[in-house]
Motif scaffolding. Structure first.
Motif, PDB file in Angstrom:
ATOM      1  N   MET A   1     -14.521  29.855 -13.592  1.00  0.00           N
ATOM      2  CA  MET A   1     -15.029  28.732 -13.200  1.00  0.00           C
ATOM      3  C   MET A   1     -14.242  27.561 -12.993  1.00  0.00           C
ATOM      4  SD  MET A   1     -17.641  26.438 -16.008  1.00  0.00           S
ATOM      5  CE  MET A   1     -16.170  25.926 -16.797  1.00  0.00           C
ATOM      6  N   LEU A   2     -14.486  26.705 -12.037  1.00  0.00           N
ATOM      7  CA  LEU A   2     -13.878  25.334 -11.486  1.00  0.00           C
ATOM      8  C   LEU A   2     -14.763  24.425 -11.197  1.00  0.00           C
ATOM      9  CD1 LEU A   2     -10.538  24.788 -10.143  1.00  0.00           C
ATOM     10  CD2 LEU A   2     -12.424  23.843  -9.182  1.00  0.00           C
ATOM     11  N   LYS A   3     -14.784  23.200 -11.613  1.00  0.00           N
ATOM     12  CA  LYS A   3     -15.561  22.048 -11.288  1.00  0.00           C
ATOM     13  C   LYS A   3     -14.353  21.049 -11.132  1.00  0.00           C
ATOM     14  CE  LYS A   3     -19.262  18.996 -12.235  1.00  0.00           C
ATOM     15  NZ  LYS A   3     -20.344  18.557 -13.340  1.00  0.00           N
ATOM     16  N   PHE A   4     -14.629  20.247  -9.944  1.00  0.00           N
ATOM     17  CA  PHE A   4     -13.750  18.995  -9.594  1.00  0.00           C
ATOM     18  C   PHE A   4     -14.479  17.993  -9.320  1.00  0.00           C
ATOM     19  CE2 PHE A   4     -10.685  16.405  -7.334  1.00  0.00           C
ATOM     20  CZ  PHE A   4      -9.875  16.265  -8.163  1.00  0.00           C
ATOM     21  N   GLU A   5     -14.525  17.003 -10.345  1.00  0.00           N
ATOM     22  CA  GLU A   5     -15.170  15.568  -9.748  1.00  0.00           C
ATOM     23  C   GLU A   5     -14.286  14.601  -9.676  1.00  0.00           C
ATOM     24  OE1 GLU A   5     -18.540  12.729 -11.744  1.00  0.00           O
ATOM     25  OE2 GLU A   5     -17.791  14.466 -13.096  1.00  0.00           O
ATOM     26  N   LEU A   6     -14.218  13.820  -8.613  1.00  0.00           N
ATOM     27  CA  LEU A   6     -13.625  12.763  -7.865  1.00  0.00           C
ATOM     28  C   LEU A   6     -14.247  11.679  -8.707  1.00  0.00           C
ATOM     29  CD1 LEU A   6     -11.028  12.082  -6.368  1.00  0.00           C
ATOM     30  CD2 LEU A   6     -12.264  11.812  -4.612  1.00  0.00           C
ATOM     31  N   LEU A   7     -13.312  10.825  -9.379  1.00  0.00           N
ATOM     32  CA  LEU A   7     -13.875   9.770 -10.258  1.00  0.00           C
ATOM     33  C   LEU A   7     -13.591   8.501  -9.530  1.00  0.00           C
ATOM     34  CD1 LEU A   7     -13.004  10.957 -13.798  1.00  0.00           C
ATOM     35  CD2 LEU A   7     -15.243  11.364 -12.650  1.00  0.00           C
ATOM     36  N   ASN A   8     -12.355   8.150  -8.941  1.00  0.00           N
ATOM     37  CA  ASN A   8     -12.076   7.262  -8.390  1.00  0.00           C
ATOM     38  C   ASN A   8     -10.868   6.998  -7.308  1.00  0.00           C
ATOM     39  OD1 ASN A   8     -12.104   4.319  -8.201  1.00  0.00           O
ATOM     40  ND2 ASN A   8     -11.140   3.742  -9.937  1.00  0.00           N
ATOM     41  N   ASN A   9     -10.688   6.337  -6.447  1.00  0.00           N
ATOM     42  CA  ASN A   9      -9.607   6.356  -5.704  1.00  0.00           C
ATOM     43  C   ASN A   9      -8.789   4.801  -5.431  1.00  0.00           C
ATOM     44  OD1 ASN A   9      -9.665   8.735  -3.905  1.00  0.00           O
ATOM     45  ND2 ASN A   9     -11.963   8.065  -3.776  1.00  0.00           N
ATOM     46  N   ASP A  10      -7.671   4.967  -5.397  1.00  0.00           N
ATOM     47  CA  ASP A  10      -6.976   3.796  -5.199  1.00  0.00           C
ATOM     48  C   ASP A  10      -7.169   3.220  -3.797  1.00  0.00           C
ATOM     49  OD1 ASP A  10      -5.007   2.042  -5.674  1.00  0.00           O
ATOM     50  OD2 ASP A  10      -3.277   2.801  -4.525  1.00  0.00           O
ATOM     51  N   THR A  11      -7.782   2.189  -3.831  1.00  0.00           N
ATOM     52  CA  THR A  11      -8.181   1.459  -2.503  1.00  0.00           C
ATOM     53  C   THR A  11      -7.454   0.297  -2.177  1.00  0.00           C
ATOM     54  OG1 THR A  11     -10.071   0.313  -3.599  1.00  0.00           O
ATOM     55  CG2 THR A  11     -10.540   2.453  -2.754  1.00  0.00           C
ATOM     56  N   ALA A  12      -7.489  -0.134  -0.932  1.00  0.00           N
ATOM     57  CA  ALA A  12      -6.722  -1.142  -0.281  1.00  0.00           C
ATOM     58  C   ALA A  12      -7.595  -2.423  -0.358  1.00  0.00           C
ATOM     59  CB  ALA A  12      -6.583  -1.260   1.139  1.00  0.00           C
ATOM     60  N   THR A  13      -6.875  -3.496  -0.623  1.00  0.00           N
ATOM     61  CA  THR A  13      -7.359  -5.059  -1.009  1.00  0.00           C
ATOM     62  C   THR A  13      -6.803  -5.705   0.006  1.00  0.00           C
ATOM     63  OG1 THR A  13      -5.773  -5.719  -2.680  1.00  0.00           O
ATOM     64  CG2 THR A  13      -7.676  -4.500  -3.184  1.00  0.00           C
ATOM     65  N   GLU A  14      -6.986  -7.140   0.307  1.00  0.00           N
ATOM     66  CA  GLU A  14      -6.606  -8.104   0.997  1.00  0.00           C
ATOM     67  C   GLU A  14      -5.062  -8.101   0.837  1.00  0.00           C
ATOM     68  OE1 GLU A  14      -6.786 -12.834   2.075  1.00  0.00           O
ATOM     69  OE2 GLU A  14      -8.187 -12.017   0.533  1.00  0.00           O
ATOM     70  N   TYR A  16      -2.979  -5.603  -0.866  1.00  0.00           N
ATOM     71  CA  TYR A  16      -2.469  -4.513  -1.242  1.00  0.00           C
ATOM     72  C   TYR A  16      -2.959  -3.232  -0.281  1.00  0.00           C
ATOM     73  CZ  TYR A  16      -2.212  -0.434  -4.336  1.00  0.00           C
ATOM     74  OH  TYR A  16      -1.869   0.905  -4.769  1.00  0.00           O
ATOM     75  N   ALA A  17      -2.166  -2.523   0.185  1.00  0.00           N
ATOM     76  CA  ALA A  17      -2.230  -1.681   1.262  1.00  0.00           C
ATOM     77  C   ALA A  17      -3.101  -0.321   0.712  1.00  0.00           C
ATOM     78  CB  ALA A  17      -1.280  -1.126   1.901  1.00  0.00           C
ATOM     79  N   GLY A  18      -2.964  -0.120  -0.460  1.00  0.00           N
ATOM     80  CA  GLY A  18      -3.444   0.998  -1.101  1.00  0.00           C
ATOM     81  C   GLY A  18      -2.693   2.229  -0.774  1.00  0.00           C
ATOM     82  N   THR A  19      -3.114   3.395  -1.568  1.00  0.00           N
ATOM     83  CA  THR A  19      -2.350   4.808  -1.565  1.00  0.00           C
ATOM     84  C   THR A  19      -3.461   5.905  -1.475  1.00  0.00           C
ATOM     85  OG1 THR A  19      -2.031   5.183  -3.856  1.00  0.00           O
ATOM     86  CG2 THR A  19      -0.322   3.930  -2.783  1.00  0.00           C
ATOM     87  N   PHE A 386      -3.360   0.351  -9.935  1.00  0.00           N
ATOM     88  CA  PHE A 386      -2.347   1.605  -9.790  1.00  0.00           C
ATOM     89  C   PHE A 386      -1.176   0.816  -9.146  1.00  0.00           C
ATOM     90  CE2 PHE A 386      -0.489   4.811  -6.894  1.00  0.00           C
ATOM     91  CZ  PHE A 386       0.282   5.680  -7.737  1.00  0.00           C
ATOM     92  N   GLY A 387      -1.182  -0.076  -8.105  1.00  0.00           N
ATOM     93  CA  GLY A 387      -0.216  -0.704  -7.332  1.00  0.00           C
ATOM     94  C   GLY A 387       0.505  -1.452  -8.446  1.00  0.00           C
ATOM     95  N   ALA A 388      -0.039  -2.244  -9.372  1.00  0.00           N
ATOM     96  CA  ALA A 388       0.766  -3.040 -10.221  1.00  0.00           C
ATOM     97  C   ALA A 388       1.449  -2.297 -11.176  1.00  0.00           C
ATOM     98  CB  ALA A 388      -0.265  -3.867 -11.082  1.00  0.00           C
ATOM     99  N   MET A 389       0.838  -1.032 -11.571  1.00  0.00           N
ATOM    100  CA  MET A 389       1.471  -0.010 -12.482  1.00  0.00           C
ATOM    101  C   MET A 389       2.503   0.419 -11.847  1.00  0.00           C
ATOM    102  SD  MET A 389       1.720   3.407 -12.922  1.00  0.00           S
ATOM    103  CE  MET A 389       2.670   4.168 -14.361  1.00  0.00           C
ATOM    104  N   VAL A 390       2.602   0.815 -10.745  1.00  0.00           N
ATOM    105  CA  VAL A 390       3.896   1.400 -10.006  1.00  0.00           C
ATOM    106  C   VAL A 390       4.904   0.258  -9.889  1.00  0.00           C
ATOM    107  CG1 VAL A 390       4.650   2.308  -7.804  1.00  0.00           C
ATOM    108  CG2 VAL A 390       2.467   3.075  -8.349  1.00  0.00           C
ATOM    109  N   ALA A 391       4.633  -1.026  -9.758  1.00  0.00           N
ATOM    110  CA  ALA A 391       5.583  -1.923  -9.710  1.00  0.00           C
ATOM    111  C   ALA A 391       6.298  -2.122 -10.925  1.00  0.00           C
ATOM    112  CB  ALA A 391       4.984  -3.250  -9.081  1.00  0.00           C
ATOM    113  N   ARG A 392       5.542  -1.924 -12.231  1.00  0.00           N
ATOM    114  CA  ARG A 392       6.124  -1.915 -13.342  1.00  0.00           C
ATOM    115  C   ARG A 392       7.074  -0.913 -13.736  1.00  0.00           C
ATOM    116  NH1 ARG A 392       0.973  -3.449 -14.497  1.00  0.00           N
ATOM    117  NH2 ARG A 392       0.435  -1.349 -15.700  1.00  0.00           N
ATOM    118  N   PHE A 393       6.651   0.260 -13.522  1.00  0.00           N
ATOM    119  CA  PHE A 393       7.104   1.495 -13.588  1.00  0.00           C
ATOM    120  C   PHE A 393       8.609   1.387 -12.881  1.00  0.00           C
ATOM    121  CE2 PHE A 393       8.491   5.373 -11.482  1.00  0.00           C
ATOM    122  CZ  PHE A 393       8.651   6.216 -12.494  1.00  0.00           C
ATOM    123  N   LYS A 394       8.739   1.102 -11.803  1.00  0.00           N
ATOM    124  CA  LYS A 394       9.980   0.882 -10.942  1.00  0.00           C
ATOM    125  C   LYS A 394      10.685  -0.053 -11.624  1.00  0.00           C
ATOM    126  CE  LYS A 394       8.157   2.778  -6.505  1.00  0.00           C
ATOM    127  NZ  LYS A 394       7.745   2.208  -5.050  1.00  0.00           N
TER     128      LYS A 394
END
Length: 401
Positions: A1-14, A16-19, A386-394
């Motif tokens: 058995m396998l079920k995969f549900e996509l809950l959210n995507n990282d989307t672009a804003t004015e 932020y380019a998105g990923t 996500f974009g802000a999290m990546v910037a903090r991580f780096k």
């Protein structure tokens, strides 16, 4: 058995380019896995130096087992008597097993690959063995792993062919290898169906460092309609830029409604970059292997505990970390006023003395760090940060310890 549900995507804003990053939920026979996720590696039926209860405490949702090594030891008769790997190692959450293809690849000239399968001598007792796509499926069915990987040939970065040995693998060599893996994928699928395995079989995209071959492999595997897909043949000796080029090309082109797994990768930076390229699942021996060599991953960079400067240092490894090594039983990070765990001086002492507790604490810390990093990634995707999290991580990782 396998079920995969996509809950959210990282989307672009004015601004932020998105990923290609995405947040998902994967349901398997032994439980639900929140993605993106890092999967600790338990080669011989154990994550080295870490108990199952510690893995649960640090947030592990799924771990790996190694088909090749478990076939060698303890053997299928023992595994069958326990009803599979879960009961044998006392882990009741999901397990993914690799196919044995990478271990066969790592044998180098000690193995002979044919259309039928791979002949080699057992590294345990020298017995002559033969591993085929069908046998790999049979072994993994006995292991009862929630995710079964197809048997494939891992295309090397440096050729092992007699005429080109020591040189970069050519496109022609990579094509031959990739096409063999595709034929083996069909055989794996047929045997998996014949065995009536109730779990999920993943196909593996190969093609070396050639995007056109990767695309051909991907297209044909998608036609076979596997429940999930992996990207293999990376982190096999290629320069980091080459690996990232393939990471940027392949994962996001896989079906959006199915889970995507990047095999054998990697550093914290690789994981964050992989998420940005659309990967849902990662595994790597690096957290535990580096732990045994005295290297700790922290929010503020990597720390080598063997350096003499740590001999008298009273600080914990990472003041923000809540793992047992850093925070003790309090589970509260040092800078929050909680009781700290073990000092860098003590961990340095354990390493210098060769005490078992040293690599055990190091493994707990490193795995906690990886799993917590993925938790932070998921939380950022939940709220569109996500974009802000990546910037903090780096910025944090560049700060240094």
């Amino acid at each position: 058995m396998l079920k995969f549900e996509l809950l959210n995507n990282d989307t672009a804003t004015e601004n932020y380019a998105g990923t290609h990053a995405r947040r998902g939920e994967l349901t398997l026979n032994h439980g639900v896995v929140q993605t993106p996720i890092f999967m600790p590696v338990g080669t011989y039926g154990t994550v080295k130096g870490v108990t199952p209860s510690s893995l649960e405490d640090m947030g592990a949702q799924i771990i790996l087992g190694n088909t090749f090594h478990l076939w060698m030891r303890p053997g299928l008769d023992v595994m069958e008597s326990f009803g599979g790997l879960h009961q044998f190692e006392k882990w009741d959450k999901p397990i993914l097993t690799d196919s044995g293809g990478f271990q066969v690849w790592s044998l180098g000239e000690m193995r002979k690959i044919t259309e039928e399968g791979v002949k080699f001598s057992s590294p345990v007792n020298g017995d002559k063995l033969f591993l085929t796509p069908e046998i790999s499926m049979q072994i993994q069915t006995t292991l009862n792993s929630d995710i079964v990987m197809q048997f494939d040939e891992c295309t090397p970065y440096i050729s092992v062919e007699p005429k080109t040995k020591g040189q970069l693998t050519t496109e022609a060599e990579a094509r031959t290898s990739m096409e063999l893996s595709l034929r083996w994928a069909k055989r794996c699928q047929a045997e998996f169906t014949k065995l009536e395995n109730p779990n999920a079989l993943f196909g593996i995209v190969q093609g070396g460092m050639f995007e056109n071959l990767r695309q051909e492999s991907l297209d044909q595997l998608v036609e076979m309609d596997f429940p999930g897909y992996a990207v293999g043949g990376v982190s096999v000796g290629e320069p980091k830029d080459e690996m990232r080029r393939i990471m940027a090309h392949t994962p996001h082109r896989l079906p959006a409604h199915k889970p995507r797994y990047l095999m054998g990768v990697g550093t914290p930076e690789d994981l964050v970059e992989g998420v940005a390229q659309g990967v849902d699942m990662f595994d790597c021996v690096m957290p535990t292997r580096n732990a045994r060599n005295g290297t700790f991953f922290t929010r503020y960079g990597d720390l080598k505990i063997r350096n003499a400067r740590h001999k008298t240092d009273h600080q914990p490894l990472d003041v923000t970390c809540t793992c047992y090594a850093c925070a003790g039983n309090s589970g509260v990070s040092y800078d929050q006023g909680g009781r700290s765990g073990f000092s860098r001086a003590y961990l340095h002492h354990l390493d210098r003395c060769g005490e078992m507790l040293g690599p055990m604490l190091a493994s707990i810390h490193n795995l906690h760090y990886y799993l917590n990093l993925m938790r932070e990634v998921r939380e950022s995707l939940d709220v569109g940060g996500f974009g802000a999290m990546v910037a903090r991580f780096k910025a944090d990782r560049a700060r240094g310890v």
